[in-house]
Design a protein around this motif. Sequence first.
Motif, PDB file in Angstrom:
ATOM      1  N   ARG A   1      47.455  61.259  35.810  1.00  0.00           N
ATOM      2  CA  ARG A   1      46.714  60.867  37.020  1.00  0.00           C
ATOM      3  C   ARG A   1      45.613  59.865  36.699  1.00  0.00           C
ATOM      4  O   ARG A   1      45.375  58.922  37.448  1.00  0.00           O
ATOM      5  N   ASP A   2      44.924  60.076  35.572  1.00  0.00           N
ATOM      6  CA  ASP A   2      43.865  59.133  35.184  1.00  0.00           C
ATOM      7  C   ASP A   2      44.450  57.755  34.893  1.00  0.00           C
ATOM      8  O   ASP A   2      43.894  56.737  35.297  1.00  0.00           O
ATOM      9  N   GLY A   3      45.581  57.732  34.181  1.00  0.00           N
ATOM     10  CA  GLY A   3      46.242  56.460  33.886  1.00  0.00           C
ATOM     11  C   GLY A   3      46.749  55.776  35.146  1.00  0.00           C
ATOM     12  O   GLY A   3      46.642  54.553  35.295  1.00  0.00           O
ATOM     13  N   ALA A   4      47.295  56.570  36.065  1.00  0.00           N
ATOM     14  CA  ALA A   4      47.778  56.011  37.329  1.00  0.00           C
ATOM     15  C   ALA A   4      46.623  55.484  38.167  1.00  0.00           C
ATOM     16  O   ALA A   4      46.722  54.406  38.779  1.00  0.00           O
ATOM     17  N   ARG A   5      45.525  56.210  38.180  1.00  0.00           N
ATOM     18  CA  ARG A   5      44.345  55.767  38.929  1.00  0.00           C
ATOM     19  C   ARG A   5      43.808  54.446  38.367  1.00  0.00           C
ATOM     20  O   ARG A   5      43.451  53.538  39.125  1.00  0.00           O
ATOM     21  N   LEU A   6      43.786  54.327  37.047  1.00  0.00           N
ATOM     22  CA  LEU A   6      43.336  53.087  36.418  1.00  0.00           C
ATOM     23  C   LEU A   6      44.277  51.934  36.760  1.00  0.00           C
ATOM     24  O   LEU A   6      43.823  50.824  37.059  1.00  0.00           O
ATOM     25  N   ALA A   7      45.583  52.175  36.742  1.00  0.00           N
ATOM     26  CA  ALA A   7      46.560  51.133  37.066  1.00  0.00           C
ATOM     27  C   ALA A   7      46.395  50.664  38.507  1.00  0.00           C
ATOM     28  O   ALA A   7      46.412  49.455  38.780  1.00  0.00           O
ATOM     29  N   VAL A   8      46.221  51.599  39.429  1.00  0.00           N
ATOM     30  CA  VAL A   8      46.028  51.241  40.840  1.00  0.00           C
ATOM     31  C   VAL A   8      44.727  50.462  41.008  1.00  0.00           C
ATOM     32  O   VAL A   8      44.683  49.448  41.724  1.00  0.00           O
ATOM     33  N   SER A   9      43.679  50.895  40.344  1.00  0.00           N
ATOM     34  CA  SER A   9      42.388  50.193  40.434  1.00  0.00           C
ATOM     35  C   SER A   9      42.501  48.763  39.920  1.00  0.00           C
ATOM     36  O   SER A   9      41.997  47.825  40.560  1.00  0.00           O
ATOM     37  N   CYS A  10      43.152  48.592  38.788  1.00  0.00           N
ATOM     38  CA  CYS A  10      43.314  47.239  38.229  1.00  0.00           C
ATOM     39  C   CYS A  10      44.131  46.354  39.166  1.00  0.00           C
ATOM     40  O   CYS A  10      43.796  45.181  39.369  1.00  0.00           O
TER      41      CYS A  10
END
Length: 172
Positions: A16-25
């Motif tokens: 989830r943290d990695g997905a959140r970072l990808a969406v933010s970027c």
Amino acid sequence: MERSSPAAPAGDRHWRDGARLAVSCALVFCAMCLLVDWDGGSLTLLRALLWGVLSATVLGVLLPPQVSAGPGWLTVRTPWRRIVVRTDALTAVHQHEGVSSHLVLRDVHGQRLELDPRTLAANPLLWHELDTGVRRSLERGTLRHGGDVLERLGHRIDDETGHAVFRASGLS
């Protein structure tokens, strides 16, 4: 007597943290492109659509694969496909070292799965499910190549886990 339900599959607790970072970027990329284009006075509907498609591509590239495991199976989901390998029927395991180290698992059904070993190191429940399946493969005699690779990986994961426990407890 009440029947207990099967245990929930183990998953990557950091996905989830990695997905959140990808969406933010991807969102920041889209916003910056639209802002620069708007400031330059060249923003049109077609160009906005182009920036949206490019941002979706950035998301697809940055989104980490979602890994889950259960009794006898390991699954890797990407935005484009879902790969399931039977860990209790593995035939070969290879680890490619280098800049992007990855583990390649093959089962008797011809499925091939690639996985970053750091995902296993960061998720002891995933490692436990894989290790249990590998032991079943060894018992059945299907695993012909790579038992030593998983043994080395297991020692490395156990060492990293032990060091993390000592750091967290303040004993090191």
